[in-house]
Design an enzyme around this catalytic site. Structure first.
Site, PDB file in Angstrom:
ATOM      1  N   ALA A  10      31.345   7.653   0.328  1.00  0.00           N
ATOM      2  CA  ALA A  10      31.422   9.113   0.267  1.00  0.00           C
ATOM      3  C   ALA A  10      31.220   9.569  -1.170  1.00  0.00           C
ATOM      4  O   ALA A  10      31.998   9.223  -2.054  1.00  0.00           O
ATOM      5  CB  ALA A  10      32.773   9.591   0.777  1.00  0.00           C
ATOM      6  N   THR A  14      26.586  10.377  -9.784  1.00  0.00           N
ATOM      7  CA  THR A  14      26.230   9.329 -10.745  1.00  0.00           C
ATOM      8  C   THR A  14      26.858   7.989 -10.383  1.00  0.00           C
ATOM      9  O   THR A  14      26.186   6.951 -10.377  1.00  0.00           O
ATOM     10  CB  THR A  14      26.692   9.747 -12.154  1.00  0.00           C
ATOM     11  N   GLY A  16      28.306   7.066  -7.389  1.00  0.00           N
ATOM     12  CA  GLY A  16      27.907   6.601  -6.069  1.00  0.00           C
ATOM     13  C   GLY A  16      26.542   5.933  -6.077  1.00  0.00           C
ATOM     14  O   GLY A  16      26.360   4.849  -5.498  1.00  0.00           O
ATOM     15  N   ALA A  34      32.417 -13.089  -3.594  1.00  0.00           N
ATOM     16  CA  ALA A  34      33.279 -12.506  -2.568  1.00  0.00           C
ATOM     17  C   ALA A  34      33.481 -13.443  -1.386  1.00  0.00           C
ATOM     18  O   ALA A  34      34.391 -13.245  -0.574  1.00  0.00           O
ATOM     19  CB  ALA A  34      32.677 -11.193  -2.078  1.00  0.00           C
ATOM     20  N   ARG A  46      26.958  16.058  -0.195  1.00  0.00           N
ATOM     21  CA  ARG A  46      26.686  17.463   0.127  1.00  0.00           C
ATOM     22  C   ARG A  46      25.228  17.695   0.522  1.00  0.00           C
ATOM     23  O   ARG A  46      24.942  18.458   1.433  1.00  0.00           O
ATOM     24  CB  ARG A  46      27.034  18.344  -1.084  1.00  0.00           C
ATOM     25  N   LYS A 107      41.205   9.583 -10.018  1.00  0.00           N
ATOM     26  CA  LYS A 107      42.516   9.539 -10.686  1.00  0.00           C
ATOM     27  C   LYS A 107      43.384  10.746 -10.361  1.00  0.00           C
ATOM     28  O   LYS A 107      44.613  10.642 -10.281  1.00  0.00           O
ATOM     29  CB  LYS A 107      42.366   9.403 -12.202  1.00  0.00           C
ATOM     30  N   VAL A 134      41.183   4.495 -13.666  1.00  0.00           N
ATOM     31  CA  VAL A 134      41.688   4.476 -15.041  1.00  0.00           C
ATOM     32  C   VAL A 134      40.755   3.643 -15.905  1.00  0.00           C
ATOM     33  O   VAL A 134      40.515   2.464 -15.634  1.00  0.00           O
ATOM     34  CB  VAL A 134      43.120   3.890 -15.116  1.00  0.00           C
ATOM     35  N   GLY A 136      37.524   3.548 -16.385  1.00  0.00           N
ATOM     36  CA  GLY A 136      36.200   3.132 -15.927  1.00  0.00           C
ATOM     37  C   GLY A 136      36.117   1.654 -15.625  1.00  0.00           C
ATOM     38  O   GLY A 136      36.809   1.124 -14.757  1.00  0.00           O
ATOM     39  N   LYS A 207      45.661   9.625 -15.750  1.00  0.00           N
ATOM     40  CA  LYS A 207      45.549   8.176 -15.937  1.00  0.00           C
ATOM     41  C   LYS A 207      46.859   7.578 -16.432  1.00  0.00           C
ATOM     42  O   LYS A 207      47.270   6.492 -15.999  1.00  0.00           O
ATOM     43  CB  LYS A 207      44.417   7.880 -16.913  1.00  0.00           C
TER      44      LYS A 207
END
Length: 430
Positions: A10, A14, A16, A34, A46, A107, A134, A136, A207
């Site tokens: 969602a 930038t 996403g 993983a 949007r 945050k 917090v 980045g 933060k």
């Protein structure tokens, strides 16, 4: 092959778009780390037609973001919408209620509603992770939750807003005033069109409240953070700090004592001998002090598509490995509700700046107010008249209770000798 971890995303701003690019670029490496592939299966934003520089036609498009929580293919929802309430909170609640994992970089939402969301996640043993909320791409939450988990953390503090640090670094490097540098930061994309959340300290306070909760095992208490920003700083303050052997940084500081939980965001004079004095530009840095590990420093890019996407995908990798625990490092029911620590008896040195009328007796008036409040002056500097005819007076105090400084400033309130409000900055101890 092991089934992939399927992700609904969602928000296609930038960060996403950065998440999509990162998963595309490092897909094989991510799958190896993983233990299974991580795949995006659905997205929502949007504007479906907007060019984001990534191909989204391969994913299911969902017009109503909240419906991502019920998407039949998705195991985890990544929320990158932003905002403490509204669609972001509705999606987070729906995701956890549906038993799906939640990853967020939000945050503000975590600072205001994190405890509620954590309680829901823990009841159903559902992952909820927010490393990107917090600093980045700096793994400070993981560092506190895992690497320093055996320690009692006595204090956590640092530079939590890259926009402010960019502005302060430019002011000290070029000798320019705040307003001029802010305009340049906005033009360069380092500051928002409305920069209030950054320059007034609110972003850093969000933060700090998250870090304090994880560091001390306390309930998140954003409403108890004392918040101050940098919009009233002058180039002259930067110059005076440099002359005294300091740099000015907006710091968030939290500690826990028998008196309660202390949380404050405020500009500080930082000694040149301290590592935070050398953090330049739009960089974040967090210091944690543990009773066995000592001082830890986490430093790196605090925003941007790459660093923030890195933290988001790192959370997804943990979930893919089924490596997750309570969001705040201990069960939400164990988080203590601490009172707000009173600040009056906190002792420290301070920098006070007054802009005053250029007339006889002003220094005596200030000195008398300090004397009557029990504030001992270490140094006092008066500079020549500025363009408007006023004079700058800077004072550095000896160590003194904060209540004494507050009393001195109250004695001077309304004085016709003062042109504008005094500036009070704390001096960080080494």
């Amino acid at each position: 092959m092991t089934e992939p971890l399927r992700v609904a995303l969602a928000g296609l701003g930038t960060v996403g778009a950065g998440v999509i690019r990162l998963i595309d670029a490092n897909a094989e490496l991510i799958a190896r780390r993983a233990g299974r592939p991580i795949e995006i299966v659905a997205v929502s934003a949007r504007d479906r037609a907007k060019d984001r520089g990534v191909d989204i036609t391969r994913f299911d498009w969902v017009d109503d973001m909240t419906e991502l929580a019920r998407h039949p293919k998705a195991d985890v929802v990544v929320e990158l919408i932003g905002g403490s309430d509204g669609p972001a909170l509705a999606l987070a609640r729906a995701t956890l209620a549906a038993g799906k994992g939640l990853v967020t970089a939000n945050k503000a939402m975590i600072a205001h509603h994190g405890l509620e969301l954590a309680q829901v996640a823990e009841k159903s043993d559902t992952p909820m992770k927010f490393e990107a909320a917090v600093a980045g791409g700096v793994p400070v939450i993981k560092g506190l939750r895992e690497g320093a988990a055996a320690n009692q953390i006595d204090r956590v503090y640092g530079i939590l807003n890259g926009t402010c640090n960019f502005i302060l670094s430019k002011m000290e490097a070029e000798g320019r005033d705040f307003g001029e540098v802010l305009a340049e930061a906005q033009a360069a994309g380092f500051a928002e069109a409305d920069p209030s959340f950054d320059i007034d300290g609110v972003d850093a306070a969000h933060k700090l409240s998250i870090l304090a909760s994880i560091a001390f095992g306390t309930q998140p208490a954003f409403g108890d953070v004392a918040i101050g920003g940098i919009r009233h700083l002058l180039a002259a303050d930067i110059a005076e700090a440099a002359a005294l052997g300091y740099r000015i940084r907006l710091l968030g500081i939290a500690d826990l004592s028998g008196n309660g939980l202390f949380q404050r965001v405020h500009p500080h004079l930082v000694p040149l001998s301290h590592p935070l004095a050398h953090v330049l530009g739009p960089t974040n840095a967090v210091v944690a002090e543990g009773n066995f590990v000592g001082r830890l420093l986490f430093q790196g890019a605090g925003a941007g598509d790459g660093p923030t996407a890195s933290a988001v995908v790192a959370d997804l990798i943990d979930i893919a490995r089924t490596e997750f625990g309570p969001p705040y490092a201990m069960p939400a029911t164990s988080l203590a509700a601490e009172p707000v620590a009173p600040t009056g008896e906190r002792r420290g040195r301070a920098y006070l700046r007054f802009t005053v009328a250029d007339k006889v007796g002003v220094l005596a008036e200030i000195a008398a107010a300090m004397r009557d409040a029990g504030v001992s002056i270490e140094s006092l500097i008066q500079r020549g008249a500025m363009a408007d005819g006023s004079v700058l007076v800077a004072i550095v105090t000896h160590e003194v209770p904060e209540r004494s400084i507050a009393q001195a400033l109250e004695k001077l309130r309304g004085s016709p000798s003062l042109a504008g409000e005094p500036m009070w900055m704390h001096i960080l101890g080494e």
